[in-house]
Each structure stands twice: as C-alpha cells, then as structure tokens.
Enzyme design. Sequence first.
Site, PDB file in Angstrom:
ATOM      1  CE  LYS A 177      -3.596   2.483   2.524  1.00 57.05           C
ATOM      2  NZ  LYS A 177      -4.463   2.521   3.734  1.00 57.05           N
ATOM      3  CG  ASN A 185      -1.732   9.705  -2.008  1.00 51.55           C
ATOM      4  OD1 ASN A 185      -2.672  10.312  -1.543  1.00 51.55           O
ATOM      5  ND2 ASN A 185      -1.756   8.390  -2.175  1.00 51.55           N
TER       6      ASN A 185
END
Length: 299
Positions: A177, A185
């Site tokens: 992740k 991001n």
Amino acid sequence: MDVLVVGAGSLGSLLGGLLAREHDVTLVGREPHVGAVREAGLDVVGTEAFTVSPAARTDVPDATDLALVTVKTYDTADAAAALADCSLDACLSLQNGMGNEAQLAAGVDCPVLAGTCTYGARLVEPGRVDFTGRGEVVLGDREGGASALADEVADAFRLGGVEARVDADMPTRLWEKLAVNAAVNAATALARVENGALADSPGDELLAAAARETARVAREHDVGLSDERAVSLAADVVRKTAPNHSSMYQDVERGTRTEVDAINGYVVDHADGAVPVNETLTRLVRTWETGRNLRCSTN
C-alpha cells in the site's frame, strides 16, 4: 458489534455509515459534521444511497468493542491518547502511511490490527458523504500470522455489507500500500491531476520510479516486495481509480496539511541509500505546506 470510528471524515464516515446498518456505531469527529449527523443522520450518496443514524460526538466514550481508527497519520498519537482510557476489545487502523499501528499499540490496552482500505469516499458537506467507489478492507495481525480476532472483525464488516478479508502477511500488505501511495499521492497533488493522468507518459514514468524505490526500501527491511509487483499494483490502482482525486490532492485542494511525512517521507527516512524521486516529491510537498503556513499566518 459496538463500533467506534475515530476520525469520522470521508472514509471513516462512509465505513461507519455502512456498518451502522447492522451494528451499533459511534462516529467521533469534528463539528459541524458530527452535529449534523446527530441532528438529521448521515446521508450516504453515490454508489449506494441511504441514511443511517449512528451516534456522533467529538470525544471518545468510555467503552466499545472495536475502535476503527481513520484519522490522518499526524493525528495518530492524539487518537491513541484519546483511546487510552477507553475500554476496548480491539483496535483496527485503516490509515495511510506507515507506523500507525505501533503508535496505537503504545497507547491502548488491547490488540491492534493492521488494515488497508480501497473504498472511495468524499465528504460533500456536514452530514453527507459521497460513496465514490466500492473497494475492499484487508486486515490482520500487524506482525503477521493467523488471527482469530481479525476473522471476527472481518465477519462483522461483511455483515454490514463491507467487503473484507483477512491477510496473514500484513507487513507485506502495508508496504504494498505504501508503494501505491508513494507513487500516486504526491505526484497527483503537485500536478493537480486525477489519478488517471499517471497512466500515460510522463506520469507513468514518475509513478514507476517512486514505486520501485519504495519496493527497494521494503526489501531492505526484509519484506519481499519486487519492483515489478510494486509498479504493477500502482498502475492497477491508477487504472481502476482514473477519475478519482487522491487523498493528498484533496488535502491540497482544501489547503490542509498532507500525510507526505508518513508516505514518501517514510520511504526517505527508512532508506539505506538514495531514493531521489521520493525525496524530491517529499521536498516539493513540504515546500507547498510551508508556503501554505506562511499564507495562513499573514491572513
């Protein structure tokens, strides 16, 4: 199950709303959102549309079965302190970044589970959350291995209509992740683009480089994450969430602090060698945050 959601923003409100259809749920968040929920319930719109009436407050109650923590990473220590005097059977982190579970475990007197979540949510206005995409909750023992407690929590999630499964190798899952978040991001936040912009050149090259650096650091910490898998996972998320705005992009749009320190900054801080892409992304986002603080201080 009695579920306490600590950090009832976008994701916390969505998960709390879904679970409230079958469980006793309390949302802990900020005004005016929790006030609107207390007064008129929580409206969920988008992928599913319904209204539920969970309890909503700004402080942590005395006891609950499960504390579901969805606060920003920089608020994890405060969440742990708030939960220290709460009687808990279990705590589950569904946060971005790394290191959250250790901070929670240091403050609470119960087992702490690790988790990841790919559900999409956006807080539209106080009392209303937009369900922007169905996903999956994956959870398990934060140090890996079988966990009867994780099985019980996953069952409770599925009862509430939340797709959930248990993974016996959460350390690897968390690094996977992190690779995705490090790749997506900061780049989307700085470029002000939707996730899908990273599917084509030159965005795909940036995505791949950040993911490969993260995988290398994972292997330095004895987690077997290959470069190919890290890049593939990040590219897959970009394809599946092409129209979405990343959480960090949403932070920048709102002019609020980001979680870059626990994402790209974590890669930089835990690398044995140079990670130039993650370092550059981290410095650029921190530069934006510094400028935001300066602007706020002069207004």
